[in-house]
Design an enzyme around this catalytic site. Structure first.
Site, mmCIF file in Angstrom:
data_model
loop_
_atom_site.group_PDB
_atom_site.id
_atom_site.type_symbol
_atom_site.label_atom_id
_atom_site.label_comp_id
_atom_site.label_asym_id
_atom_site.label_seq_id
_atom_site.Cartn_x
_atom_site.Cartn_y
_atom_site.Cartn_z
ATOM 1 N N THR A 218 -24.177 61.700 70.473
ATOM 2 C CA THR A 218 -25.007 62.877 70.220
ATOM 3 C C THR A 218 -24.904 63.870 71.370
ATOM 4 O O THR A 218 -24.730 65.080 71.163
ATOM 5 C CB THR A 218 -26.478 62.459 70.051
ATOM 6 O OG1 THR A 218 -26.577 61.479 69.018
ATOM 7 C CG2 THR A 218 -27.346 63.648 69.714
ATOM 8 N N ILE B 262 -28.107 53.591 77.603
ATOM 9 C CA ILE B 262 -27.139 54.655 77.363
ATOM 10 C C ILE B 262 -27.912 55.948 77.589
ATOM 11 O O ILE B 262 -28.791 56.310 76.810
ATOM 12 C CB ILE B 262 -26.530 54.573 75.954
ATOM 13 C CG1 ILE B 262 -25.746 53.254 75.815
ATOM 14 C CG2 ILE B 262 -25.605 55.773 75.693
ATOM 15 C CD1 ILE B 262 -25.141 53.026 74.449
ATOM 16 N N ARG C 209 -33.026 61.276 64.646
ATOM 17 C CA ARG C 209 -31.873 62.146 64.422
ATOM 18 C C ARG C 209 -31.252 61.931 63.049
ATOM 19 O O ARG C 209 -30.696 62.862 62.464
ATOM 20 C CB ARG C 209 -30.795 61.901 65.490
ATOM 21 C CG ARG C 209 -31.202 62.154 66.934
ATOM 22 C CD ARG C 209 -31.432 63.620 67.273
ATOM 23 N NE ARG C 209 -30.284 64.464 67.178
ATOM 24 C CZ ARG C 209 -29.811 65.216 68.170
ATOM 25 N NH1 ARG C 209 -30.371 65.171 69.369
ATOM 26 N NH2 ARG C 209 -28.802 66.015 67.995
ATOM 27 N N LYS D 208 -28.023 49.965 70.511
ATOM 28 C CA LYS D 208 -28.668 51.031 71.275
ATOM 29 C C LYS D 208 -29.920 51.410 70.509
ATOM 30 O O LYS D 208 -29.856 51.992 69.423
ATOM 31 C CB LYS D 208 -27.740 52.241 71.425
ATOM 32 C CG LYS D 208 -28.397 53.423 72.126
ATOM 33 C CD LYS D 208 -27.501 54.657 72.140
ATOM 34 C CE LYS D 208 -28.224 55.839 72.785
ATOM 35 N NZ LYS D 208 -27.401 57.076 72.751
ATOM 36 N N TYR E 138 -28.005 61.221 56.827
ATOM 37 C CA TYR E 138 -28.077 62.080 55.643
ATOM 38 C C TYR E 138 -27.985 61.280 54.337
ATOM 39 O O TYR E 138 -28.855 61.384 53.489
ATOM 40 C CB TYR E 138 -27.023 63.198 55.663
ATOM 41 C CG TYR E 138 -27.242 64.211 54.556
ATOM 42 C CD1 TYR E 138 -28.255 65.156 54.669
ATOM 43 C CD2 TYR E 138 -26.481 64.200 53.393
ATOM 44 C CE1 TYR E 138 -28.507 66.055 53.647
ATOM 45 C CE2 TYR E 138 -26.728 65.097 52.369
ATOM 46 C CZ TYR E 138 -27.743 66.023 52.497
ATOM 47 O OH TYR E 138 -27.994 66.909 51.472
ATOM 48 N N TYR F 159 -26.191 51.792 66.653
ATOM 49 C CA TYR F 159 -26.985 52.890 67.214
ATOM 50 C C TYR F 159 -28.075 53.244 66.219
ATOM 51 O O TYR F 159 -27.801 53.784 65.150
ATOM 52 C CB TYR F 159 -26.072 54.082 67.497
ATOM 53 C CG TYR F 159 -26.722 55.283 68.150
ATOM 54 C CD1 TYR F 159 -28.001 55.229 68.709
ATOM 55 C CD2 TYR F 159 -26.030 56.492 68.226
ATOM 56 C CE1 TYR F 159 -28.571 56.332 69.310
ATOM 57 C CE2 TYR F 159 -26.588 57.606 68.832
ATOM 58 C CZ TYR F 159 -27.857 57.529 69.368
ATOM 59 O OH TYR F 159 -28.423 58.632 69.964
#
Length: 293
Positions: A46, A205, A140, A163, A109, A135
């Protein structure tokens, strides 16, 4: 240092004024991180604005980082996509370019059900024999891995950790029960490094590491060495700046901070753009306040 332990920087992608990738600066940043204690690089995440780089640029960015690092620290590439076939293609490309592992985001999405997510990830890791980190960042992506899905995925030989960036300590505690020598928990939030370490996490991270690499490394290293007080002290010392780094959508503030510090990483690709003045003032104040501590 074990793979997926310590401070891995979520590396920015530097741009020239015309918006093209600044590969010379990227190489410079890679060397700077090696020299300043960063334990590994995560590219094309990102923070690296991978949503606006094309496939040719992705390959060139990974190639540059792998070459610059030269095996001194691990390089992890963001091979995720909301298309399973695209994720597989990218992951194969990055494997062939010599990365040490993959970061695979939940399929944003589309927001698949848990069976679809399980098949999405296993399709990639069955065919690309590299250590992979899941992740989970629902803020997000609009979707989240269930605890049960994480449990099943944690059994795969190529899925080596997660993560965790949900911001929920309750969720983190539940998936921490799956942590073992083959499956690690990494903080995906700079304000939760110590809490995640306290649950058995192995590192972070980090966005903060783009500007304070040695100190971010020290937060984790101090904890691992048993100096809990030092780790907590550093976590709290940087909290105001960490909050300022997310006053607008990442990576706008961290790139602004880097530029304010003379690192000259350039701007953004639309739809990202420069910070609002009131938020820039907050960021500048946080940077100045940290210098005075």
């Amino acid at each position: 240092m074990e793979l997926f332990q310590g401070s891995y920087v979520a590396l920015v992608t530097p741009f020239h004024p015309d918006g093209t990738v600044n590969y010379e600066k990227l190489r410079e940043l890679c060397n700077w991180h090696v020299e300043n204690g960063t334990d590994g690089l995560v590219v094309l995440g990102t923070t690296g604005e991978s949503s606006t780089t094309d496939h040719a640029e992705d390959a060139a960015i990974v190639r540059t980082c792998v070459d610059a690092v030269g095996g001194r620290i691990p390089v992890i590439a963001g091979g995720g996509s909301n298309s399973t076939e695209t994720s597989l293609m990218k992951s194969r490309t990055f494997r062939d370019l010599g990365v040490d592992g993959l970061l695979l985001i939940t399929p944003y999405y589309n927001k698949a059900n848990q069976k679809g997510m399980y098949r999405h990830f296993t399709t990639v890791v069955d065919q690309v024999d590299l250590p992979a980190i899941l992740y989970n960042v629902p803020g997000r992506t609009g979707c989240s891995l269930s605890v049960e899905c994480v449990r099943e995925l944690s059994k795969h030989k190529n899925i080596r950790g997660i993560k965790e960036a949900s911001g929920s300590i309750s969720y983190a505690a539940k998936i921490a029960t799956f942590v073992n020598d083959e499956f690690v928990l990494l903080s995906g939030n700079d304000d939760m490094i110590v809490p995640i370490l306290s649950l058995g996490g192995k590192g972070v991270i980090s966005v903060l590491a783009n500007i304070y690499p040695r100190q971010t490394h020290e937060i984790v290293a101090s904890w691992m060495e048993g100096d809990v007080n030092r780790s907590r002290e550093l976590q709290l010392k940087f909290l105001e700046l960490i909050n300022a780094l997310f006053i607008e959508v990442n990576p706008i503030p961290v790139k602004e901070a880097m530029n304010l510090m003379g690192m000259e990483v350039g701007g953004y690709r639309l739809p990202l753009c420069e910070m609002e003045e009131k938020n820039r003032a907050v960021l500048q104040a946080a940077l100045k306040g940290l210098e005075e501590k």
